[in-house]
Design a protein around this motif. Sequence first.
Motif, mmCIF file in Angstrom:
data_model
loop_
_atom_site.group_PDB
_atom_site.id
_atom_site.type_symbol
_atom_site.label_atom_id
_atom_site.label_comp_id
_atom_site.label_asym_id
_atom_site.label_seq_id
_atom_site.Cartn_x
_atom_site.Cartn_y
_atom_site.Cartn_z
ATOM 1 N N HIS A 80 0.833 -1.198 0.000
ATOM 2 C CA HIS A 80 0.000 0.000 0.000
ATOM 3 C C HIS A 80 0.870 1.252 0.000
ATOM 4 N N GLN A 81 1.851 1.295 0.896
ATOM 5 C CA GLN A 81 2.742 2.452 0.987
ATOM 6 C C GLN A 81 3.536 2.652 -0.300
ATOM 7 N N HIS A 82 4.004 1.537 -0.868
ATOM 8 C CA HIS A 82 4.801 1.611 -2.100
ATOM 9 C C HIS A 82 3.966 2.168 -3.249
ATOM 10 N N LEU A 83 2.757 1.639 -3.437
ATOM 11 C CA LEU A 83 1.924 2.088 -4.544
ATOM 12 C C LEU A 83 1.502 3.535 -4.365
ATOM 13 N N GLN A 84 1.125 3.916 -3.155
ATOM 14 C CA GLN A 84 0.702 5.289 -2.917
ATOM 15 C C GLN A 84 1.837 6.268 -3.188
ATOM 16 N N ALA A 85 3.043 5.917 -2.764
ATOM 17 C CA ALA A 85 4.196 6.784 -3.010
ATOM 18 C C ALA A 85 4.471 6.909 -4.505
ATOM 19 N N ALA A 86 4.342 5.798 -5.231
ATOM 20 C CA ALA A 86 4.581 5.826 -6.678
ATOM 21 C C ALA A 86 3.535 6.696 -7.378
ATOM 22 N N LEU A 87 2.288 6.591 -6.969
ATOM 23 C CA LEU A 87 1.235 7.402 -7.576
ATOM 24 C C LEU A 87 1.400 8.881 -7.233
ATOM 25 N N ASP A 88 1.798 9.155 -6.004
ATOM 26 C CA ASP A 88 2.002 10.549 -5.591
ATOM 27 C C ASP A 88 3.126 11.211 -6.384
ATOM 28 N N ALA A 89 4.074 10.401 -6.862
ATOM 29 C CA ALA A 89 5.215 10.949 -7.599
ATOM 30 C C ALA A 89 4.899 11.208 -9.071
ATOM 31 N N LEU A 90 3.749 10.756 -9.548
ATOM 32 C CA LEU A 90 3.380 10.965 -10.946
ATOM 33 C C LEU A 90 2.953 12.408 -11.174
ATOM 34 N N PRO A 91 3.114 12.911 -12.393
ATOM 35 C CA PRO A 91 2.661 14.278 -12.697
ATOM 36 C C PRO A 91 1.155 14.417 -12.471
ATOM 37 N N ALA A 92 0.747 15.520 -11.894
ATOM 38 C CA ALA A 92 -0.660 15.726 -11.555
ATOM 39 C C ALA A 92 -1.552 15.719 -12.793
ATOM 40 N N GLU A 93 -1.001 16.124 -13.925
ATOM 41 C CA GLU A 93 -1.814 16.219 -15.146
ATOM 42 C C GLU A 93 -1.868 14.902 -15.923
ATOM 43 N N LEU A 94 -1.290 13.845 -15.400
ATOM 44 C CA LEU A 94 -1.258 12.575 -16.115
ATOM 45 C C LEU A 94 -2.675 12.040 -16.334
ATOM 46 N N ASP A 95 -2.896 11.514 -17.509
ATOM 47 C CA ASP A 95 -4.177 10.938 -17.885
ATOM 48 C C ASP A 95 -4.584 9.833 -16.903
ATOM 49 N N PRO A 96 -5.885 9.760 -16.475
ATOM 50 C CA PRO A 96 -6.322 8.744 -15.517
ATOM 51 C C PRO A 96 -6.022 7.310 -15.948
ATOM 52 N N MET A 97 -6.177 7.004 -17.232
ATOM 53 C CA MET A 97 -5.864 5.657 -17.693
ATOM 54 C C MET A 97 -4.374 5.369 -17.562
ATOM 55 N N ASP A 98 -3.540 6.370 -17.809
ATOM 56 C CA ASP A 98 -2.101 6.182 -17.666
ATOM 57 C C ASP A 98 -1.706 6.001 -16.196
ATOM 58 N N ARG A 99 -2.432 6.649 -15.294
ATOM 59 C CA ARG A 99 -2.197 6.436 -13.872
ATOM 60 C C ARG A 99 -2.543 4.993 -13.489
ATOM 61 N N LEU A 100 -3.621 4.481 -14.058
ATOM 62 C CA LEU A 100 -3.990 3.096 -13.806
ATOM 63 C C LEU A 100 -2.931 2.151 -14.358
ATOM 64 N N MET A 101 -2.384 2.463 -15.518
ATOM 65 C CA MET A 101 -1.316 1.633 -16.090
ATOM 66 C C MET A 101 -0.070 1.650 -15.192
ATOM 67 N N ALA A 102 0.223 2.805 -14.609
ATOM 68 C CA ALA A 102 1.356 2.905 -13.688
ATOM 69 C C ALA A 102 1.120 2.035 -12.456
ATOM 70 N N ALA A 103 -0.126 1.993 -11.986
ATOM 71 C CA ALA A 103 -0.463 1.163 -10.825
ATOM 72 C C ALA A 103 -0.305 -0.323 -11.155
ATOM 73 N N VAL A 104 -0.703 -0.721 -12.356
ATOM 74 C CA VAL A 104 -0.513 -2.108 -12.793
ATOM 75 C C VAL A 104 0.968 -2.466 -12.758
ATOM 76 N N ASP A 105 1.785 -1.586 -13.283
ATOM 77 C CA ASP A 105 3.244 -1.786 -13.305
ATOM 78 C C ASP A 105 3.798 -1.924 -11.890
ATOM 79 N N GLU A 106 3.449 -0.985 -11.021
ATOM 80 C CA GLU A 106 3.999 -0.988 -9.660
ATOM 81 C C GLU A 106 3.537 -2.215 -8.874
ATOM 82 N N HIS A 107 2.279 -2.584 -9.007
ATOM 83 C CA HIS A 107 1.753 -3.745 -8.281
ATOM 84 C C HIS A 107 2.504 -5.002 -8.679
ATOM 85 N N LEU A 108 2.646 -5.239 -9.969
ATOM 86 C CA LEU A 108 3.303 -6.467 -10.433
ATOM 87 C C LEU A 108 4.773 -6.500 -10.046
#
Length: 235
Positions: A80-108
């Motif tokens: 949980h901490q790892h994924l939240q930190a990774a998402l917080d580090a993404l650009p605020a203007e990043l497309d929502p689908m791209d944020r979801l793709m980043a979460a898929v990457d980090e989780h795996l």
Amino acid sequence: MPKKTATKPSDETSATKAARTRERILDAAAHVLSRKGFAGTRLSDVAVQAELQAPAIYYYFSSREDLIEEVMWAGLARMHQHLQAALDALPAELDPMDRLMAAVDEHLRYQLSISDYATAAIRNSGQLPEKIRSRQLVEENTYGDIWRDLVDDVRRAGQLRDDLDPRTARMLVLGALSWTAEWWNPLRGSLDELVRTAQSLVRHGLAPVPQGEGGGTAQAAGQKARTRRKSAPAA
């Protein structure tokens, strides 16, 4: 005013050593649990992995179940901490689908290559006795909230197919990602390939189909197949 009692250097050293030993036991238990499962994890195996005598474990954990409960909770909490930190580090203007793709990457990547804790938590989630599962369930729900928000953002941005139920879609995606801990073998494909494939399946499975492509929605295709089966003559 009474003087504060200064902590002796030897006391600080002992406390630090105890904390390190406790962490070593947890690391060892996560390693064993991720490979042997709840039923197969024995304190003697944990002691060997931690390079300790088995009785020493009871100085830090009252029982085998107490140790396993801590590992299972830590697995989800750290993920949980790892994924939240990774998402917080993404650009605020990043497309929502791209944020979801980043979460898929980090989780795996975290689950399969970084943390024995995460693998242990995911693989053994359904094996735990109820009395030691309650703490883990709270953390599971907290982690699931991150994914709920990600999918909701995708929906609000108009990037989720109309025929999909957001909660069902989220549970299916997260379940499929977590299940890779059971079958993925690095000798039969790289982690990069797995991540790319998972991202493609999630993106194209959730995103609306452009008009004129794909012959309609999957829901419509399924309905057609059911209609054909019903109308087919009996053998």
